[in-house]
Design a protein around this motif. Structure first.
Motif, PDB file in Angstrom:
ATOM      1  N   SER A 103       0.817  -1.220   0.000  1.00  0.00           N
ATOM      2  CA  SER A 103       0.000   0.000   0.000  1.00  0.00           C
ATOM      3  C   SER A 103       0.848   1.266   0.000  1.00  0.00           C
ATOM      4  N   ARG A 124      -0.802  -6.169  -6.686  1.00  0.00           N
ATOM      5  CA  ARG A 124      -0.912  -5.567  -5.357  1.00  0.00           C
ATOM      6  C   ARG A 124      -0.776  -6.710  -4.358  1.00  0.00           C
ATOM      7  N   GLY A 126      -1.537  -7.732  -1.481  1.00  0.00           N
ATOM      8  CA  GLY A 126      -2.477  -7.458  -0.398  1.00  0.00           C
ATOM      9  C   GLY A 126      -3.850  -7.252  -0.995  1.00  0.00           C
ATOM     10  N   VAL A 127      -4.764  -6.685  -0.188  1.00  0.00           N
ATOM     11  CA  VAL A 127      -6.160  -6.560  -0.633  1.00  0.00           C
ATOM     12  C   VAL A 127      -6.422  -5.224  -1.333  1.00  0.00           C
ATOM     13  N   GLY A 128      -6.227  -4.131  -0.570  1.00  0.00           N
ATOM     14  CA  GLY A 128      -6.698  -2.811  -1.007  1.00  0.00           C
ATOM     15  C   GLY A 128      -5.931  -2.291  -2.208  1.00  0.00           C
ATOM     16  N   ARG A 285     -10.071   0.505   7.392  1.00  0.00           N
ATOM     17  CA  ARG A 285      -9.575   1.630   6.609  1.00  0.00           C
ATOM     18  C   ARG A 285      -9.850   2.915   7.391  1.00  0.00           C
ATOM     19  N   SER A 337       1.214  -7.269   8.367  1.00  0.00           N
ATOM     20  CA  SER A 337       2.664  -7.442   8.459  1.00  0.00           C
ATOM     21  C   SER A 337       3.099  -8.509   9.452  1.00  0.00           C
TER      22      SER A 337
END
Ligand SMILES: NC(=O)c1ccc[n+]([C@@H]2O[C@H](COP(=O)([O-])OP(=O)(O)OC[C@H]3O[C@@H](n4cnc5c(N)ncnc54)[C@H](O)[C@@H]3O)[C@@H](O)[C@H]2O)c1
Ligand SMILES: O=C(O)[C@H](O)COP(=O)(O)O
Length: 597
Positions: A103, A124, A126-128, A285, A337
């Motif tokens: 991110s 990416r 990760g997710v976002g 978020r 993490s």
């Protein structure tokens, strides 16, 4: 009228098999990007491995687990360059076929423009994907893939860690001891056992948090209008309304995605409804909390403590009152993490990027084509209609036993074997899932995503009026066992029901509950139920006009003159909250809802 089929959502394998026969240009090769990827995004064709004569180059711009790097190295030249400035990134990108980020790296429009057309895949880890300019990626024919599942447990564990650390003042006491103090009475904490935890958003992370909190002896309730109640019950969690959750909880842990509906969902008004002394955890978020309002609620003693991993702006300004607040514990977006999660994410993303570079259709593609070009020629507006009906229906849900049973009815004058509804079902699934989750649905993962969320989609074909020239007369989407934000959308049989047709190539909403309306499905829609009387169109229109909101369409459906009517208003811009309130304040208006398409 004859019912012909009823199909439950089929397995991923079956879908893949169907797809290859249906559409893909050659086995597992990506078809051309379709203009229906999303209605608002324009894109060009994508050509992946075809243009790569030699080993591709993958830029890894943020630290990635070793196992992922090794996987990449088997297929590509790997350039691990961390902490690049935006200018350095723009210079380097023209030499790369793919980039992998977390991110912390902004993959902006300039990055795509600087790539000179070479960049084909953004991974990416990760997710976002808030840090990737998705529209620019799509316009540049660049596929974006993510790794949506490997960090779920890590995020849940971090939520629990923050909750426990906050309750026992671990961070504050640590800083105090290191400053040479020994303040045992200052840092008396509170216990978790026996306390009520409200999990807001009962998806992948939220349900793992709930499971763990139960193990700590907490009483766990959850709020999620779209999660199946039986899933929650299975782990001993009761699904409750938003107001009940925030009013009864000692701890509130946020696990919903950031969407227009959840932005600043914790604000002055909602903090005021909370139990005095409540404690807040956010590993979702930053934008779901109004951060200034949180500072006010802390200072007013409504919120005793907060523990935050995520912020509206990351990193937050150094002098942020929230970050510096004595009763706030912060971490720098560490949810994902852990060594284990990062190894998992690294493998997931490396496989997805290599697959995409080889031209395979990835199930974790965020902007993958939904519809192959050859299918589009005929079905294009129906495909768009299907997605929009799904989006509309799910936005109407306010609670009940979750979005679980969805029935889709296709009315067509064609023979049953002359209409392939798989693409339509996938688009409805996309419309149902994307507005309420962090999942991106494409043709490959649609049935799988539905199954994962406990969503059962049954289909029925009925004989429709009209000519077999046109593939469909109407599509109807019904969601069973739910409550609606707009009670008039509930049909006589008790389901949320919306129906639409294609008119002159444009998708139209033609029925809401039992009310017939006719409004083109573009921009956004306000549905409004009022007593049918002269001047209503003018009153609502002038509120919108005074606020400079452009009305594209208006249609009124009524049961009988001077009784109740439903007005559907298409608007180009999203009205301000205050504007919507003014509509609600018009005396004859009984209920209304704003829906984003
Ligand atoms: N801090 C981190 O490092 C970290 C790591 C992973 C995930 N996340 C974030 O955590 C959040 C949850 O991730 P997930 O993987 O569980 O997503 P998910 O899509 O599996 O679950 C989200 C849930 O929220 C529900 N929801 C949607 N709108 C809601 C509303 N208005 N009210 C209540 N519930 C609502 C959905 O129905 C769904 O069940 C996301 O914002 C994600 O970006 C953060
Ligand atoms: O979206 C995500 O996957 C999480 O927020 C984690 O982000 P990160 O990979 O930057 O830690």
């Amino acid at each position: 009228m004859a019912a012909t089929t009823s199909t439950a959502a089929s397995s991923l394998l079956a879908t893949k098999k169907n797809l290859s026969s249906l559409s893909l240009t050659s086995a597992n090769k990506l078809p051309a990007f379709s203009p229906l990827l999303t209605s608002s995004r324009r894109q060009r064709f994508i050509v992946l491995s075809a243009s790569l004569n030699s080993k591709p180059t993958v830029l890894v711009a943020e630290k990635l687990g070793e196992a992922g790097i090794n996987l990449l190295k088997d297929f590509a030249n790997v350039d691990c360059s961390y902490n690049l400035s935006p200018d350095e990134l723009c210079t380097k990108i023209s030499l790369c076929d793919a980039i992998i980020v977390r991110s912390g790296t902004k993959v902006s429009r300039e990055v795509f423009e600087s790539s000179g057309g070479r960049l084909k895949v953004v991974g990416r880890a990760g997710v976002g994907i808030d840090n990737v300019d998705l529209a620019a990626a799509t316009e540049h024919g660049c596929l974006v893939v993510n790794a949506p599942t490997a960090n779920t447990v890590a995020a849940a564990e971090h939520g629990i860690a923050l909750m426990a650390a906050m309750a026992r003042n671990v961070a504050q006491a640590d800083a105090s001891v290191k400053a040479g103090k020994w303040q045992r009475s200052k840092y008396v904490g509170v216990s978790l056992v026996g306390k009520t935890l409200a999990v807001m958003g009962f998806g992948k992370v939220g349900s793992e948090v709930a499971r763990r909190a139960k193990g700590l002896g907490m009483h766990v309730i959850a709020h999620d209008p779209y999660a199946p109640a039986d899933r929650a019950r299975a782990i001993g969690v009761e699904l409750v309304s938003f107001d009940e959750a925030i009013a009864t909880a000692d701890f509130i842990s946020l696990h919903m995605p950031l969407t227009p509906a959840t932005a600043k969902i914790l604000n002055d008004e909602t903090f005021a409804k909370m139990k005095k002394g409540v404690r807040i955890v956010n590993v979702a978020r930053g934008g779901v909390i109004d951060e200034d309002a949180l500072v006010r609620a802390l200072d007013a003693g409504i919120v005793a403590q907060a523990a935050l991993d995520v912020f509206t702006v990351e990193p937050p300004p150094q002098d942020s009152k929230l970050v510096q607040h004595e009763r706030v514990t912060v971490t720098p977006h560490l949810g994902a993490s852990t060594m284990e999660a990062q190894e998992g994410v690294a493998i997931e993303i490396a496989e997805a990027v290599v697959g995409a570079l080889k031209g395979e259709l990835a199930s974790t593609s965020v902007n993958a084509p939904m519809v192959p070009a050859e299918v589009l020629t005929e079905l294009k507006p129906y495909v768009e209609l299907a997605e929009k009906l799904g989006r509309l229906a799910v936005q109407l849900v306010s609670g009940g036993s979750g979005v679980k049973d969805v029935k889709v009815t296709y009315a067509s004058a064609r023979a049953p074997d002359d209409l392939d509804t798989r693409v339509l079902r996938a688009m409805i699934t996309k419309g149902l899932i994307e507005p309420i989750s962090s999942v991106f649905v494409n043709l490959v993962n649609a049935d799988f995503s539905a199954k994962q969320r406990g969503l059962r989609i049954s289909e029925e074909r009925i004989l429709g009026d009209g000519s077999p020239e046109s593939p469909l007369h109407f599509i109807q989407v019904q969601i069973a066992n739910v409550e609606s934000k707009f009670a008039s959308a509930i049909s006589e049989n008790g389901e949320i029901k919306v129906e639409g047709r294609v008119k002159d190539g444009i998708p139209h909403l033609t029925k809401v509950g039992s009310f017939e309306v006719d409004v083109s499905l573009e921009g956004s829609i306000i549905l409004c139920r009022q007593v049918d009387q002269p001047g209503m169109i003018g009153k609502v229109g002038s509120v919108l006009g005074a606020e400079n909101v452009n009305v594209s369409f208006m249609s009124v459906g009524r049961i009988a003159p001077r009784k109740q009517a439903v007005m559907a208003i298409g608007v180009d811009e999203q009205p301000r909250k205050e504007t919507l309130k003014k509509i609600g304040d018009i005396p004859a208006v009984e209920e209304f809802v704003f829906l984003k398409l």
